[in-house]
Design an enzyme around this catalytic site. Structure first.
Site, PDB file in Angstrom:
ATOM      1  N   TYR A   1     -32.956-111.901 -61.308  1.00 27.76           N
ATOM      2  CA  TYR A   1     -34.399-112.076 -61.491  1.00 27.76           C
ATOM      3  C   TYR A   1     -35.130-110.753 -61.690  1.00 27.76           C
ATOM      4  CZ  TYR A   1     -33.592-116.866 -60.080  1.00 27.76           C
ATOM      5  OH  TYR A   1     -33.141-118.153 -60.029  1.00 27.76           O
TER       6      TYR A   1
ATOM      7  N   TYR B   1     -33.705-125.610 -53.195  1.00 29.27           N
ATOM      8  CA  TYR B   1     -33.034-124.678 -54.108  1.00 29.27           C
ATOM      9  C   TYR B   1     -31.562-125.071 -54.202  1.00 29.27           C
ATOM     10  CZ  TYR B   1     -30.978-120.673 -56.320  1.00 29.27           C
ATOM     11  OH  TYR B   1     -30.271-119.886 -57.205  1.00 29.27           O
TER      12      TYR B   1
HETATM   13  C1  LIG Z   1     -27.155-119.796 -53.292  1.00 26.10           C
HETATM   14  C2  LIG Z   1     -27.263-121.269 -53.328  1.00 26.10           C
HETATM   15  C3  LIG Z   1     -26.770-122.008 -54.429  1.00 26.10           C
HETATM   16  C4  LIG Z   1     -26.194-121.344 -55.655  1.00 26.10           C
HETATM   17  O1  LIG Z   1     -25.047-120.614 -55.385  1.00 26.10           O
HETATM   18  P1  LIG Z   1     -24.576-119.458 -56.409  1.00 26.10           P
HETATM   19  O2  LIG Z   1     -23.265-119.011 -55.854  1.00 26.10           O
HETATM   20  O3  LIG Z   1     -25.642-118.411 -56.366  1.00 26.10           O
HETATM   21  O4  LIG Z   1     -24.458-120.084 -57.744  1.00 26.10           O
HETATM   22  C5  LIG Z   1     -26.880-123.378 -54.386  1.00 26.10           C
HETATM   23  N1  LIG Z   1     -27.426-124.003 -53.325  1.00 26.10           N
HETATM   24  C6  LIG Z   1     -27.900-123.338 -52.260  1.00 26.10           C
HETATM   25  C7  LIG Z   1     -28.475-124.095 -51.106  1.00 26.10           C
HETATM   26  C8  LIG Z   1     -27.840-121.953 -52.225  1.00 26.10           C
HETATM   27  O5  LIG Z   1     -28.339-121.279 -51.173  1.00 26.10           O
END
Ligand SMILES: *Cc1c(COP(=O)(O)O)cnc(C)c1O
Length: 432
Positions: free
Chosen positions: A18, A145
């Site tokens: 980002y 997220y």
């Molecule tokens: C970090 C995260 C993801 C994504 O994982 P990456 O390894 O960055 O692709 C998905 N869900 C949650 C809850 C996360 O904290």
């Protein structure tokens, strides 16, 4: 070891998470990491408060993890997973099946958290195809997220993930109001009212509900009531909708339970883990489902699950994950996380009285200060580095998720730096 030219090259040519290529924020060169310390190129040592985004739970350069990597390296770094299996993958999946709630027993090894979420969503779609229905909608929570790839983004908070940018491209799903009852608050049935209404309205087209159990991480560092999660499980059963628990951030002890679902005593139909799976050493994630979901998928038109990354089941990653899970097996994490929780409560909760603070909250080895104004990133980051700590705030959130092996003095250094940072107006913007 790291020159100004290297930093200039980085600034001009390398994307960081980002960031802008027009006006990038400064980056700090780290050349080594041991235990709870990051070493900067100029020799300064920083106390780590982030576990490299939930991952490095045992601290950096752990001898047991390094040993497992070296042993595996001497055998093979990688081999394709199509038509081939290997001891590290079997050892890892045995442990994952044993340590996750009982109905979860079929493991798909993915290469990152976002991919594990893509896989979970695809599993849900194929499950319904296997039952002769074309269900393609998901119900999720605002403030969630789930990663940065497109299916994952489609179930992230629409505002945070800037869904407006992708209008017409991103699939549209259903969003229930974010839970308001905090982790320890008295339960109010109104909290689940919006979710209930939406699942009643849309269940015939819903492939699954997807959520982060108990802790909404990157969408706001919010801790919600276990009762909410229990009600979601009950409603998913009542309306025959699958439940996907994204424990990529919360898994492996961070919230004080091995998995956050345990706070509510529920099991999902599909579970995603990642981040701390390898103790922060290599990228690896897993999507684990029930025999029923796995068999129904396998009876769908495709007759198989339609996914298979090139680096699936990478032996180095699997071997180091086994070593990390073995460290967890000793059970020390429980006392470590409980001690960190208590210390964070003692040292962060009093900051609620600070005029710049909107809320302070702690759960397990997670401590959050929510401020009234957003942080001025470059300024506050420089301050933390000058204080000898690595804390990476975002928006109105200054938070800690330190390695479980952090000592009492480490945590004090971190919380003192957080408290001190609140006293400087140049660390905050009044833009909002
Ligand atoms: C970090 C995260 C993801 C994504 O994982 P990456 O390894 O960055 O692709 C998905 N869900 C949650 C809850 C996360 O904290």
């Amino acid at each position: 070891m790291f020159s100004q030219q290297d930093l200039d090259f980085d600034r001009q040519h390398i994307w960081h998470p980002y960031t802008s290529m027009v006006d990038p924020l400064p980056c700090y060169p780290v050349v080594a990491a041991h235990g709870t310390r990051l070493t900067l190129a100029d020799g300064r040592q920083l106390v780590d408060g982030m576990s490299s985004w939930w991952a490095a739970i045992h601290g950096y350069n752990h001898p047991a993890l390094n040993h497992a990597l070296q042993q595996q390296l001497a055998q093979m770094s990688h081999v394709m997973f199509g038509g081939i299996t290997h001891p590290a993958a079997v050892a890892l999946c045995r442990r994952l099946v044993a340590m996750t709630p009982d109905p979860l027993e079929c493991v798909f090894l993915a290469d990152s958290g976002s991919v594990a979420v893509e896989v979970a969503m695809k599993m849900a779609l194929q499950y319904w195809l296997g039952r002769g229905e074309r269900r393609q909608q998901f119900l999720t929570l605002q403030r969630g997220y789930h990663g940065d790839t497109f299916a994952a983004m489609s179930v992230c908070d629409p505002h945070n993930a800037m869904h407006s940018l992708w209008r017409g491209y991103l699939p549209q799903h259903h969003f229930a109001a974010a839970p308001q009852c905090g982790f320890a608050d008295a339960w109010d049935e109104d909290d689940i009212a919006d979710f209930t209404q939406q699942i009643k309205l849309h269940h015939r087209e819903l492939a699954a509900v997807i959520l982060e159990p108990i802790v909404q991480g990157a969408g706001g560092m919010r801790f919600y009531s276990p009762r909410y999660l229990q009600r979601v499980r009950e409603l998913c059963d009542e309306f025959d909708v699958l439940l996907i628990a994204d424990e990529i951030a919360t898994g492996f002890g961070r919230t004080g339970a091995l998995f956050a679902c345990e706070h509510a005593g529920i099991a999902p139909d599909i579970l995603c883990v990642g981040k701390a799976l390898t103790g922060g050493t290599l990228t690896l994630a897993a999507t684990i489902t029930t025999r029923d979901v796995a068999e129904t998928i396998s009876r769908s038109e495709a007759a198989c699950f339609m996914h298979g990354p090139t680096f699936m089941g990478n032996p180095l990653a699997c071997a180091v994950a086994v070593a990390s899970l073995d460290l967890l097996q000793s059970g020390d994490w429980k006392t470590q996380v409980a001690a960190i929780e208590q210390q964070l409560q003692e040292e962060l909760l009093p900051l609620r009285e600070h005029s710049r603070v909107a809320d302070a909250r702690v759960l397990g080895a997670i401590g959050v200060i929510e401020t009234h104004d957003a942080v001025e990133m470059a300024n506050i980051q420089r301050f933390f580095v000058e204080q000898g700590v690595w804390i990476r705030p975002f928006g109105r959130l200054i938070y800690l998720m330190p390695p479980y092996v952090s000592r009492r003095e480490d945590i004090t250094r971190l919380t003192q730096a957080m408290a001190a940072a609140l006293d400087y107006s140049q660390h905050f913007t009044n833009a909002r």
